[in-house]
Design an enzyme around this catalytic site. Structure first.
Site, PDB file in Angstrom:
ATOM      1  N   ASN A 180       0.877  -1.163   0.000  1.00 39.76           N
ATOM      2  CA  ASN A 180       0.000   0.000   0.000  1.00 39.76           C
ATOM      3  C   ASN A 180       0.917   1.217   0.000  1.00 39.76           C
ATOM      4  O   ASN A 180       1.632   1.466   0.975  1.00 39.76           O
ATOM      5  CB  ASN A 180      -0.891  -0.011   1.249  1.00 39.76           C
ATOM      6  CG  ASN A 180      -1.872   1.145   1.291  1.00 39.76           C
ATOM      7  OD1 ASN A 180      -1.684   2.170   0.646  1.00 39.76           O
ATOM      8  ND2 ASN A 180      -2.934   0.980   2.075  1.00 39.76           N
TER       9      ASN A 180
ATOM     10  N   ASP B 101      -7.497   3.945  -9.087  1.00 42.49           N
ATOM     11  CA  ASP B 101      -8.860   3.536  -8.753  1.00 42.49           C
ATOM     12  C   ASP B 101      -9.665   4.778  -8.371  1.00 42.49           C
ATOM     13  O   ASP B 101      -9.280   5.528  -7.475  1.00 42.49           O
ATOM     14  CB  ASP B 101      -8.820   2.555  -7.575  1.00 42.49           C
ATOM     15  CG  ASP B 101     -10.141   1.840  -7.359  1.00 42.49           C
ATOM     16  OD1 ASP B 101     -11.193   2.456  -7.610  1.00 42.49           O
ATOM     17  OD2 ASP B 101     -10.121   0.671  -6.949  1.00 42.49           O
TER      18      ASP B 101
ATOM     19  N   ASP C 147      -8.584   9.209 -17.038  1.00 43.71           N
ATOM     20  CA  ASP C 147      -9.643   9.472 -18.002  1.00 43.71           C
ATOM     21  C   ASP C 147     -10.910   9.960 -17.311  1.00 43.71           C
ATOM     22  O   ASP C 147     -11.924  10.207 -17.958  1.00 43.71           O
ATOM     23  CB  ASP C 147      -9.942   8.213 -18.829  1.00 43.71           C
ATOM     24  CG  ASP C 147     -10.341   7.033 -17.951  1.00 43.71           C
ATOM     25  OD1 ASP C 147      -9.758   6.884 -16.858  1.00 43.71           O
ATOM     26  OD2 ASP C 147     -11.220   6.250 -18.354  1.00 43.71           O
TER      27      ASP C 147
END
Length: 287
Positions: free
Chosen positions: A157, A186, A222
């Site tokens: 992480n 994410d 995006d």
């Protein structure tokens, strides 16, 4: 025999079952054996990236999302004390870091291109990925690409381990951190989940601590809201150390400055959808 109200778990070390007295026993066992095979009852004692899962029929399928705030993903990953020695052929080279590298295709492409082009500055390439099965797959690809000694992947992480990893690299005979990319992270769309996003004020401070003056942090997505969130955090929490090479907040870079697209980027561009990107450059003399 009972362990915290449950049957005492066992860990398989070098083919022998040993009962676990405490979580420290698991840590010691893991240090002695890189391929620790464990059962479900004791997985809570090990970082998820240290657990070897058997390959099944769906071994090529990967989880798309994990919760980085879950307890198991808040554990520190296992790293040899002398890392990066023994991983990179020349640990004194500058380091490129790709945070959230996925299956590693981008980093492998970039390293291959720069090595074949005889880039003026040789580098080592490090990918960080939180999903255990994905980072194992990426690591397996290094040998197939013939890039061992120049490319490596670590399961971790980044918001837990980035500072420790970069400290080890720079202090164990490693070179400077000269480039960082965070691409298509994410999105964690739900408002309650946005605290799970990878770019945090603490991450920005870690980047400021290690990225060398005049070097870049490249971000792209995006999803405009995700890109804007990354950009805002870097502008707000890194304003003393970084400047956005695109001053106008309403504008972005038209082209990928690296010249090597990610798999996600290729898919998005093939659909004629927009990509939002910019560079943050480390200010000179700001320590």
């Amino acid at each position: 025999r009972r362990f915290n109200g449950r049957s005492r778990p066992f860990v398989c070390v070098n083919g022998n079952l040993r009962s676990i007295q405490s979580s420290s026993d698991v840590d010691q066992s893991a240090q002695r054996n890189d391929d620790v095979k464990v059962g479900e009852e004791q997985e809570e004692f090990l970082p998820p990236w240290s657990i070897v899962q058997p390959k099944g029929r769906n071994a090529s399928r990967f989880r798309q999302h994990v919760n980085p705030l879950a307890r198991r993903f808040q554990m520190k990953t296992d790293i040899p004390v002398d890392w990066p020695n023994g991983v990179f052929d020349d640990p004194t080279l500058p380091l490129y870091v790709d945070i959230g590298c996925g299956k590693g295709g981008f980093l492998l492409d970039l390293a291959s291109k720069q090595i074949s082009d005889n880039a003026s500055e040789k580098m080592n390439y490090l990918g960080l990925e939180i999903r255990p099965s994905v980072v194992r797959y990426a690591s397996e690809r290094v040998l197939k690409w013939g890039l061992q000694g120049r490319v490596a992947f670590i399961g971790c992480n980044a918001n837990v381990d980035l500072d420790r990893i970069l400290t080890m690299y720079t202090k164990n005979n490693g070179g400077p951190v000269t480039y960082v990319s965070i691409q298509y992270p994410d999105p964690h769309f739900k408002k309650a989940h946005q605290k799970r996003r990878v770019v945090t004020p603490e991450l920005v401070q870690t980047l400021a601590k290690f990225v060398q003056s005049g070097c870049d942090v490249f971000i792209q997505s995006d999803i405009k809201e995700v890109f804007d969130d990354m950009r805002e955090k870097l502008r707000e929490h890194g304003k003393t150390y970084f400047f956005d090479v695109v001053p106008d907040i309403e504008e972005t870079l038209d082209e990928n400055p690296l010249g090597v697209p990610t798999e996600r980027e290729i898919s998005v561009l093939e659909q004629d959808l927009p990509v939002y990107r910019t560079l943050f450059r480390r200010s000179e003399g700001k320590d």
